[in-house]
Design an enzyme around this catalytic site. Structure first.
Site: not given
Length: 426
Positions: A276, A376, A378
């Site tokens: 990001c 993202h 994660e």
């Protein structure tokens, strides 16, 4: 169990004069910020606690919000970061065995001003047409003056006095003030780390070091103000190691110190991974520009192609800026032209591209051990299609060689002329 039944008036005002009336939700008062919309149907608690939303008023496109309350397991940081919250139909009561409280009570406790009863579909279409802009939510005493509601022109003037997101240097406002360490977890708990990572916190989400820890990585999370000497002091010289730059808020063109730190990392050929904001900073460190998207990408359903594998991933996004790099060609890092030494960064490809608008969603250096993605991986909250990127980082640290890109992928890029990044109208 509290319920949401407020009929107390609240007003949302955009800097272009648009007005939406609704009911006060959360804290009462006034809040100002850039108004953006999030298309995720789930994960409102993760959204609220994502530091990348610092100084932004978030509009939820999902019509019904708050039904699962809040809990102690899902926050991505220690507090709510959004400047304000806009929703259509708040849940009248929470219903989840994990809940420890209601969404509205949590917003009120953390002094986050919100508004409910707004036609968020209409508002989202408006922002898609005109782009994100400054806005304000007014309720309680902030909405009334002399016993009557304040004039709209007065509210618009207050909104226009708020700082713009362009040019904002915000990472230092959300970064940890003290370093901390996340040790290997799961099957690796108690074992010697597979690798050691220094993660520069520019607004990091808790799930990111957790994804690395579950792969056997020891993660030293450090403040935004960390120097290259601080970084190298934490990295072993005789074991796999690397540097990670996190997500975060603000304009990457204002992050001068972070870019200089990253160039020090690249100069030393320390393996690097960024997500990001970290992707935008890698772009700047390599010499590419960045620009502000019209309304950005914020949600958990964005299709992206990994051009090194040809696979399409459904991904989670939260960004209003993008890297301006050639999408369809192998290019040379523009920063090389300004160098007088032999430590050139070399060739770079746009390794990931957004399939909705061809915005740059990832960069891979072919001659130095560095790569990044704009989204993202994660996945909190969001799909898990991209968790392989953490494995790619572990491999990068283990081999200390650039990411391997198949010859076919390079040939496909080499056959096409260089072109500017995707449409800047998005």
């Amino acid at each position: 169990m509290s319920t949401t039944t407020s009929t107390e008036p609240a007003v949302l005002v955009l800097e272009d004069g648009t007005v939406a009336r609704g009911h006060a939700y959360g804290a009462r008062g006034v809040t100002l910020g850039e108004i953006v919309f999030n298309t995720g149907m789930t994960g409102y608690q993760e959204t609220l606690t994502d530091p990348s939303y610092h100084r932004q008023i978030v509009v939820m496109t999902a019509p019904h919000v708050g039904n699962t309350g809040i809990n102690a397991d899902d926050p991505e940081s220690g507090r709510i970061w959004v400047a304000g919250y806009v929703l259509r139909d708040p849940a009248r009561r929470m219903s989840s065995w994990r809940a420890t409280g209601t969404l509205e009570d949590d917003l009120a406790a953390q002094d986050v001003v919100g508004i409910s009863g707004v036609d968020t579909r209409h508002l989202t279409r408006h922002l898609r047409e005109l782009g994100v802009m400054r806005a304000g939510i007014f309720s309680g005493e902030a909405l009334v003056e002399g016993g009557v509601e304040r004039d709209v022109a007065d509210l618009v003037a207050e909104v226009k006095g708020a700082p713009a997101m362009a040019g904002a240097d915000l990472a230092r406002e959300v970064s940890t003030t003290e370093p901390y360490t996340v040790e290997p977890a799961g099957e690796f708990a108690g074992a010697e780390p597979v690798a050691t990572v220094v993660a520069v916190d520019l607004g990091i989400k808790a799930m990111t070091p957790a994804r690395l820890a579950e792969r056997g990585v020891r993660v030293h999370v450090v403040p935004q103000s960390t120097t290259i000497d601080d970084v190298t002091a934490l990295l072993p010289t005789d074991a796999p190691a690397g540097v990670f730059f996190s997500n975060g808020p603000g304009d990457p063109s204002a992050a001068t110190a972070e870019v200089e730190l990253l160039r020090e990392v690249l100069d030393r050929r320390i393996p690097f991974f960024g997500i990001c904001f970290g992707n935008q900073l890698l772009g700047r460190a390599l010499g590419y520009g960045t620009y502000k998207l019209g309304y950005g990408h914020r949600g958990i359903n964005q299709p992206v192609m990994d051009r090194t594998t040809g696979k399409v991933e459904v991904t989670a996004h939260n960004h209003g800026f993008a890297v301006d790099a050639p999408v369809d060609a192998v290019s040379t890092a523009p920063h090389d032209a300004a160098r007088t030494d032999d430590a050139a960064y070399g060739r770079v490809i746009v390794s990931h591209v957004g399939l909705n608008d061809r915005v740059v969603e990832g960069l891979t250096a072919l001659d130095v051990p560095a790569f990044s993605v704009q989204y993202h991986p994660e996945a909190a909250a969001g799909p898990h299609d991209s968790t392989y990127l953490f494995d790619r980082f572990v491999e990068l640290m283990t081999t200390r060689r650039p990411v391997t890109v198949p010859d076919a992928a390079l040939a496909a890029l080499g056959e096409q002329a260089a072109a500017p990044a995707g449409s800047k109208e998005n």
